[in-house]
Design a protein around this motif. Structure first.
Motif, mmCIF file in Angstrom:
data_model
loop_
_atom_site.group_PDB
_atom_site.id
_atom_site.type_symbol
_atom_site.label_atom_id
_atom_site.label_comp_id
_atom_site.label_asym_id
_atom_site.label_seq_id
_atom_site.Cartn_x
_atom_site.Cartn_y
_atom_site.Cartn_z
ATOM 1 N N SER A 56 14.766 1.299 24.706
ATOM 2 C CA SER A 56 15.074 -0.053 24.250
ATOM 3 C C SER A 56 15.555 -0.031 22.808
ATOM 4 N N SER A 57 16.514 -0.879 22.521
ATOM 5 C CA SER A 57 16.987 -1.054 21.142
ATOM 6 C C SER A 57 16.351 -2.275 20.493
ATOM 7 N N ILE A 58 15.460 -2.949 21.213
ATOM 8 C CA ILE A 58 14.718 -4.072 20.654
ATOM 9 C C ILE A 58 13.234 -3.725 20.682
ATOM 10 N N LEU A 143 15.620 -11.530 24.024
ATOM 11 C CA LEU A 143 15.020 -11.076 22.776
ATOM 12 C C LEU A 143 13.979 -12.058 22.259
ATOM 13 N N LEU A 144 12.853 -11.514 21.821
ATOM 14 C CA LEU A 144 11.836 -12.284 21.123
ATOM 15 C C LEU A 144 11.676 -11.720 19.720
ATOM 16 N N PRO A 145 11.239 -12.545 18.749
ATOM 17 C CA PRO A 145 11.115 -12.063 17.367
ATOM 18 C C PRO A 145 10.128 -10.902 17.269
ATOM 19 N N ALA A 146 10.515 -9.885 16.539
ATOM 20 C CA ALA A 146 9.659 -8.711 16.369
ATOM 21 C C ALA A 146 8.589 -8.990 15.322
ATOM 22 N N ARG A 147 7.383 -8.527 15.617
ATOM 23 C CA ARG A 147 6.271 -8.626 14.669
ATOM 24 C C ARG A 147 6.117 -7.267 13.994
ATOM 25 N N GLU A 666 6.950 11.356 3.057
ATOM 26 C CA GLU A 666 6.978 10.736 4.385
ATOM 27 C C GLU A 666 6.879 9.218 4.319
ATOM 28 N N HIS A 667 7.784 8.578 5.040
ATOM 29 C CA HIS A 667 7.797 7.114 5.094
ATOM 30 C C HIS A 667 8.717 6.678 6.224
ATOM 31 N N ALA A 668 8.137 6.148 7.291
ATOM 32 C CA ALA A 668 8.947 5.580 8.366
ATOM 33 C C ALA A 668 9.342 4.165 7.955
ATOM 34 N N MET A 669 10.611 3.969 7.694
ATOM 35 C CA MET A 669 11.108 2.671 7.226
ATOM 36 C C MET A 669 11.432 1.781 8.412
ATOM 37 N N MET A 670 10.894 0.581 8.397
ATOM 38 C CA MET A 670 11.061 -0.337 9.519
ATOM 39 C C MET A 670 12.012 -1.471 9.162
ATOM 40 N N ASP A 671 12.903 -1.804 10.096
ATOM 41 C CA ASP A 671 13.749 -2.991 9.968
ATOM 42 C C ASP A 671 12.911 -4.199 10.375
ATOM 43 N N ARG A 672 12.621 -5.068 9.435
ATOM 44 C CA ARG A 672 11.733 -6.200 9.724
ATOM 45 C C ARG A 672 12.371 -7.218 10.658
ATOM 46 N N ARG A 673 13.671 -7.173 10.812
ATOM 47 C CA ARG A 673 14.317 -8.109 11.742
ATOM 48 C C ARG A 673 14.239 -7.617 13.179
#
Length: 756
Positions: A56-58, A143-147, A666-673
């Motif tokens: 999934s890309s979402i 699509l639903l908003p990601a938390r 180390e840091h997994a960067m997350m796209d908040r959108r």
């Protein structure tokens, strides 16, 4: 079949007497250097197909469309497995019947719970065709908003953290201790999500023959994997044969069967041919576990004499929306420092992510960087040297429980590590040291600790008619040298030189060696081997002492000692008998026995069991650019009996390097959108390379522990992480005068006054 593993012969002066304690080279080293070690994905059974996951890309929603027809029309594509077209399972992959069972994504439905969740599997004649077919599925979504992030929703207090640990623990009156303190620290530290990134990705080659299943897959727990697969497919565990002779790293991510591995088995059943499924690097960011992000608040009280009056450690962590693993970060404060009042507590927020799971030093790594930073802050606020402050608050018993330690040589770790590092020359105030190039130099310390764990295991020992030996246990070697250290224990258990013992491991048809996790594998599998050896030697002794033709006849009360392929009378070592002669007179071609190992509940109820260490770090910081280099690490560790100093030092080095990674990389960067990981690859997810690794030195402090197990073994796989990251953070403060409380340390933290 398991490849033959030959031992690189030890120098002549090491080939007699005890095998334990000798720095033997790796049994698997030559095979790996020559490229002859066969990992899971190196297997190609006849008729094998390739499977590739579509993911999934979402992060939240559902799949509304997959262009299955386009994928199946692609040349070479054989089949497409989807939620509506897959083999049936005997068990619900969302069910949980024990604490080590976690929910798997096996195409149950069209729902999406996190980014990179498997949504289909394309099976083809070639890897290229399967990859192209997966791209042709062109999924569409509702699509639903990601938390995303630790503030994404309402938090709650979990019923437990880790595997059954209380989410809150308390000893003494913390609030009273804080109120009575003359110096108080109240600081919050943040750590990011981290991913295992073993060199070898998760992979499986699966082949069905009726209801018999043959698997090649990397596993840190063969029998647990066997049981999980058996439950999902409704077959007997005995019908599942797993081969896992070599693992290219695991760090906890391969301790349990993951969803992608099971999807490979399902794909093989769907098409009736062997199937290989290997995760791409970016696919490992989601379905195979990771370390949770954390936000930790530490409140510490100190009296006028520099003694702790209270430690309050609260951790907020994240987990998935659909499962229940909660990182026990605040538990790091239970064991190290003597305080009359200690409290630990946790809260959890659910976000749209794959479930965080065990990752090297789970809880301790995350919690210790916060605790060690806070202890350093307390020492600074009291005007004390940070090493002197730690010694002042040295815990003679485990603070949270009041139990005596089974052994604890931490004082010696402090003393020898400090002397080797040159700590006495450290100025108290920060920003006092510069090198010849004008770079700021800082020295920091971190205390290391990790529990001495032990699980259940079994082993089989055989003495053959020619006097040689065989030892079998389904042990796992992830690159830590387990097969070498365990073979040394096996040889000692049989009273033979290691060249005379054949050691078999790495397949599920061998006795259960337990799980290679929690830094417990050497103690667990090693004790099973030790007990199996003792049992078969006892059988040999009974044959000899009851045989009138033996020089040992009638020696039953005096007892015998096994050494160099012979049994000797304890009270008269001039009288001995060889294994070969004992078996020959009895008309036997071999004799065997089994051994079992498990932790001693009685000892655990009395003693606190931990390994300890102290890490000293030197950093250099560019005062204008904020660039940080770790230039020197010295660690001193006490971890019970050392089976192989060469392997132990390698493991300690790996842990210290991981500390560098934790503190600076180390840091997994997350796209908040979208909820997607922005850096799911080894180009953008930074881990140390050779140029980042400083001068490393590891000192092993002698320690005898009669209580952890009969061999006195503690683990070393994870302890090196727990002190190193904090030592580096504290060295950065000493270099710059800036206290960074967000990790990894960034350049912008050091070129602005925000973190002072």
């Amino acid at each position: 079949m398991t490849p033959e593993i030959r031992l690189t012969q030890a120098p002549a002066h090491l080939r007699h007497g005890s095998n334990i304690g000798q720095p033997l080279t790796r049994r698997d080293g030559v095979l790996k250097v020559k490229g002859e070690a066969r990992y899971a994905a190196d297997n190609h059974p006849p008729g094998m197909l390739h499977a590739v996951m579509a993911v999934s890309s979402i992060a939240r929603g559902r799949v509304t469309f997959l262009d299955v027809q386009a994928a199946k029309s692609h040349p070479g594509v054989v089949e497409v497995m989807t939620p509506t077209h897959k083999p049936p399972l005997a068990d619900d992959p969302d069910s949980k019947t024990n604490p080590f069972m976690f929910r798997l994504d096996l195409l149950q439905n069209d729902g999406v719970r996190y980014a990179n969740q498997p949504i289909a599997v394309v099976i083809a004649e070639t890897l290229e065709a399967a990859t192209e077919g997966a791209a042709l599925l062109s999924p569409q979504y509702e699509l639903l908003p990601a938390r995303v992030g630790l503030d994404a929703g309402e938090s709650f207090v979990p019923p437990a953290v880790g595997i059954g640990n209380p989410s809150e623990m308390r000893r003494g009156d913390v609030e009273a201790g804080l109120a009575a303190a003359s110096t108080r620290i109240d600081a919050t530290y943040e750590t990011p999500a981290q991913y295992h990134n073993a060199m070898e990705p998760h992979a499986i080659v699966a082949a069905w023959e009726g209801d018999t299943l043959s698997i090649d897959t990397p596993s840190q727990g063969l029998v647990m994997a066997q049981g999980r697969i058996a439950g999902l497919f409704g077959i007997s565990p005995e019908k599942i044969h797993i081969r896992s002779p070599f693992l290219g790293g695991g760090f906890g991510s391969k301790g349990l069967m993951s969803g992608p591995q099971v999807l490979g088995i399902m794909a093989a059943r769907l098409v009736g041919r062997p199937v290989k499924l290997v995760l791409r690097r970016e696919h490992m960011y989601g379905p195979v576990g990771h370390r949770s992000p954390s936000r930790q608040r530490l409140r510490i009280g100190v009296d006028g004499d520099g003694l702790l009056t209270a430690i309050d450690h609260h951790a907020k962590i994240a987990s998935s929306t659909f499962d229940d693993f909660f990182e026990p970060a605040a538990d790091a404060s239970h064991t190290l420092y003597a305080s009359p009042a200690i409290a630990s507590s946790h809260e959890v927020v659910r976000i749209d992510t794959g479930t965080p799971l065990f990752m090297r030093a789970p809880g301790e790594a995350t919690g210790s960087i916060a605790l060690e930073s806070a202890i350093d802050e307390a020492a600074s606020a009291c005007g004390m040297d940070p090493l002197a402050f730690r010694i002042k608050n040295y815990a003679e018993v485990e603070p949270i429980s009041g139990k005596p330690f089974s052994s604890k040589a931490l004082r010696e770790c402090y003393a020898q590590g400090a002397e080797r590092f040159g700590w006495s020359k450290r100025p108290l105030a920060p920003r006092q040291l510069r090198d010849e190039a004008g770079l700021l130099v800082g020295w920091g310390i971190g205390t290391a600790t990790f529990p001495a764990l032990m699980f259940q295991a079994e082993a089989r020992a055989v003495v053959r008619g020619d006097g040689s030996g065989l030892m079998e246990t389904g042990a796992h070697d992830m690159g830590q040298g387990a097969w070498t250290a365990l073979a040394q224990i096996a040889a000692d258990g049989l009273g033979l030189d290691i060249e005379q013992v054949e050691f078999r491991a790495g397949t599920s048809d061998l006795p259960d060696a337990g799980i290679a996790g929690g830094s417990a594998h050497t103690a667990t599998a090693g004790m099973a081997l030790h007990d199996a050896g003792a049992a078969v030697i006892a059988k040999l002794a009974n044959l000899a002492t009851g045989d009138e033709r033996s020089p040992l006849f009638g020696a039953g009360n005096a007892g015998v000692v096994a050494r160099n392929g012979r049994l000797f009378r304890r009270d008269d070592e001039s009288r001995s008998d060889s294994y070969a002669d004992i078996l020959g007179r009895a008309g036997l071609t071999e004799i065997e026995a089994r051994g079992k190992a498990a932790a001693d509940p009685a000892a655990q109820s009395v003693y606190a069991m931990h390994a300890h260490g102290a890490v000293f770090a030197e950093v250099k910081v560019d005062p204008d650019l904020g660039q940080v280099r770790v230039t020197r690490l010295v660690g001193a560790f006490a971890a019970g009996r050392v089976i192989n100093p060469r392997m132990v030092r390698s493991q300690i080095y790996g842990g210290m390097i991981w500390g560098v990674s934790f503190a600076l990389h180390e840091h997994a960067m997350m796209d908040r959108r979208s909820g997607r990981t922005l850096n799911p690859n080894l180009a953008d997810y930074h881990v140390p390379v050779n140029a980042d690794v400083p001068s490393l030195e590891a000192l092993m402090i002698e320690e005898h522990d009669p209580h952890v197990n009969a061999l006195g073994i503690k683990g070393v796989g994870e302890i090196g992480v727990t002190g190193s990251a904090g030592a580096i953070a504290n060295a950065i403060w000493h270099a710059t005068g800036i206290r960074v409380r967000r990790f990894p340390v960034r350049i912008d933290d050091l070129v602005t006054p925000a973190s002072r």
